[in-house]
Scaffold this active site. Structure first.
Site, short mmCIF file in Angstrom:
data_model
loop_
_atom_site.label_atom_id
_atom_site.label_comp_id
_atom_site.label_asym_id
_atom_site.label_seq_id
_atom_site.Cartn_x
_atom_site.Cartn_y
_atom_site.Cartn_z
N PRO A 1 43.30 33.32 37.62
CA PRO A 1 43.16 33.80 36.24
C PRO A 1 44.46 33.56 35.48
O PRO A 1 45.54 33.86 35.99
CB PRO A 1 42.89 35.29 36.40
CG PRO A 1 42.51 35.48 37.82
CD PRO A 1 43.19 34.40 38.59
N MET A 2 44.36 33.02 34.27
CA MET A 2 45.53 32.83 33.42
C MET A 2 45.18 33.31 32.03
O MET A 2 44.20 32.84 31.43
CB MET A 2 45.96 31.35 33.41
CG MET A 2 46.54 30.88 34.74
SD MET A 2 47.00 29.12 34.73
CE MET A 2 45.37 28.37 35.01
N GLN B 1 38.55 39.16 37.28
CA GLN B 1 39.76 39.81 37.77
C GLN B 1 40.05 41.07 36.96
O GLN B 1 40.04 41.05 35.73
CB GLN B 1 40.99 38.91 37.71
CG GLN B 1 42.17 39.56 38.43
CD GLN B 1 43.44 38.76 38.36
OE1 GLN B 1 44.05 38.65 37.32
NE2 GLN B 1 43.86 38.20 39.50
N CYS C 1 51.12 40.36 38.60
CA CYS C 1 51.70 40.06 37.29
C CYS C 1 53.16 40.50 37.23
O CYS C 1 53.47 41.67 37.46
CB CYS C 1 50.90 40.73 36.19
SG CYS C 1 51.52 40.36 34.52
N LYS D 1 45.09 40.18 44.98
CA LYS D 1 46.17 39.20 44.85
C LYS D 1 47.47 39.92 44.57
O LYS D 1 47.52 40.84 43.75
CB LYS D 1 45.87 38.21 43.71
CG LYS D 1 46.91 37.10 43.60
CD LYS D 1 46.62 36.17 42.43
CE LYS D 1 47.72 35.11 42.34
NZ LYS D 1 47.57 34.26 41.12
N ASN E 1 49.10 30.81 47.24
CA ASN E 1 49.26 30.47 45.83
C ASN E 1 50.73 30.18 45.56
O ASN E 1 51.61 30.84 46.12
CB ASN E 1 48.77 31.65 44.98
CG ASN E 1 48.97 31.46 43.49
OD1 ASN E 1 49.35 32.39 42.79
ND2 ASN E 1 48.71 30.27 42.98
#
Length: 379
Positions: free
Chosen positions: A25-26, A79, A110, A152, A214
């Site tokens: 996700p961005m 997400q 984040c 994540k 990742n």
């Protein structure tokens, strides 16, 4: 190009992910238009932009607009970001009750200061008990519908406060279907290089569920190297696909043991860019969609011999007709340049992580950070 690693198929709950590739996700990037563009190039799991659990529960209009999927998008992957177990439970129950998604991923990676300064994102796994309560709440809410919950996170806050192994064990013990590790600390943000050795350590620690890696996957060969060097079960691709959605075609070929296609000519890139504009227009309307495309221009044109004046005009485009005129001025036969390879997106620089006062005093403190979600309504 190395051969594809011989691994068991990646399964996340009831879903087989083949090839074992997940779109990260961005914010402002992985909307329904970009996900569809990427899906046209190859299979995998494509996750929507991060949604704030509180904003979802409160039915914030912007958030509800972000929760959109194509009719043929399966599984629908969402997400969620949250710091309060009760709110996270309510958000996932809403996902279940209203059939909003088929898979829930949880963001504890984040590194943005406005998130960490209130104890959210990559700051939160330091609070082991609170982290476990949030994951457990999501799993408990999702269980009746059989929706898998994945988690994540990063290596830790900084080199002195490493949390990923504990986070992996806690996620595994509380019922997560898989974990994903970005091989950087929050202090690194996106600078330097990702430490793939930490992905290997997590894989050695977490045995009963898949571990995904990742960080610094900018080519299909990078993905194969990560899997072969760490033993991880799949990869999560973020910045590597910016202005380069055909990376998923390359990944599909590489994991199938087939030759990876050559990079596209400028004419082919123009067609991809135009397709992206069409999909954004369908999703947002022409005015907003074409303006949203501006942020992608530099990445699409990276390395190509396009003059500074023309680049500037691409960056200010406002209509499809104007875009067509600009694309018509490009030489379609220019081959894909070597300069377009390698890292993409903002690298930034490392820095001290901004945390709530006293945050590091007690890792066992399970109290919810005060006001941590209030500034993040609307995703």
């Amino acid at each position: 190009m190395s051969l594809a690693p011989a691994t068991a198929p990646l399964r996340i709950g009831p879903y087989e992910v083949d090839p074992p590739v997940v779109l990260a996700p961005m914010a402002g990037i992985t909307n329904v238009a970009f996900r569809r563009l990427c899906r046209e190039y190859g299979a995998g799991l494509y996750v929507c932009e991060m949604i704030t659990s509180r904003a979802l529960v409160e039915r914030h209009p912007t958030t509800l607009q972000m929760v959109s999927f194509d009719a043929d998008e399966s599984p629908r992957s969402m997400q969620l970001y949250g710091v309060d177990p009760a709110t996270m439970y309510d958000a996932v129950r809403m996902v279940v009750d209203e059939n909003l998604a088929d898979h829930v991923d949880m963001n504890f990676g984040c590194p943005v200061p406005k998130v960490t300064r209130k104890g959210g994102g990559s700051a939160l796994p330091y609070k082991r008990r609170l982290f476990g309560r949030i994951v457990q709440a999501a799993v408990r809410a999702a269980e009746p519908a059989g929706i898998p919950v994945t988690v994540k996170f990063r290596v830790g806050i900084d080199d002195e406060h490493v949390t990923h192994l504990d986070a992996g064990r806690i996620a595994e013990d509380t019922g997560a279907a898989a974990v994903a590790l970005h091989g950087r600390t929050a202090a690194q943000r996106y600078s330097g290089t990702a430490d793939w050795d930490q992905v290997a350590r997590l894989k050695e620690t977490v045995r009963s569920i898949p571990v995904l890696g990742n960080g610094d996957i900018f080519s299909a060969d990078d993905a194969l190297k990560m899997m072969s060097s760490t033993g991880c079960d799949g990869v999560v691709v973020g910045r590597g696909c910016l202005g380069r959605p055909w990376l998923f075609r390359d990944l599909q070929a590489a994991f199938a043991g087939e030759p990876v296609p050559e990079g596209p000519s400028l004419g082919e890139v123009s067609r991809v860019l135009r397709r992206h504009a069409e999909l954004l227009t369908e999703h947002m309307g022409e005015d907003k969609g074409v303006r949203d495309l501006r942020k992608h221009m530099a990445q699409y044109l990276r390395g190509f011999p396009v003059g500074s004046e023309l680049r500037k005009r691409f960056g200010l485009v406002s209509t499809l007709a104007e875009l067509d005129d600009l694309l018509a001025g490009l030489d379609p036969d220019v081959p894909f340049p070597a300069e377009a390879e390698g890292p993409r997106g903002r690298q930034g620089s490392a820095g001290k992580v901004v945390l709530p006062e006293g945050w590091l005093d007690d890792p066992e403190d399970s109290s919810v950070p005060e006001g941590a979600e209030l500034d993040h309504n609307g995703g």
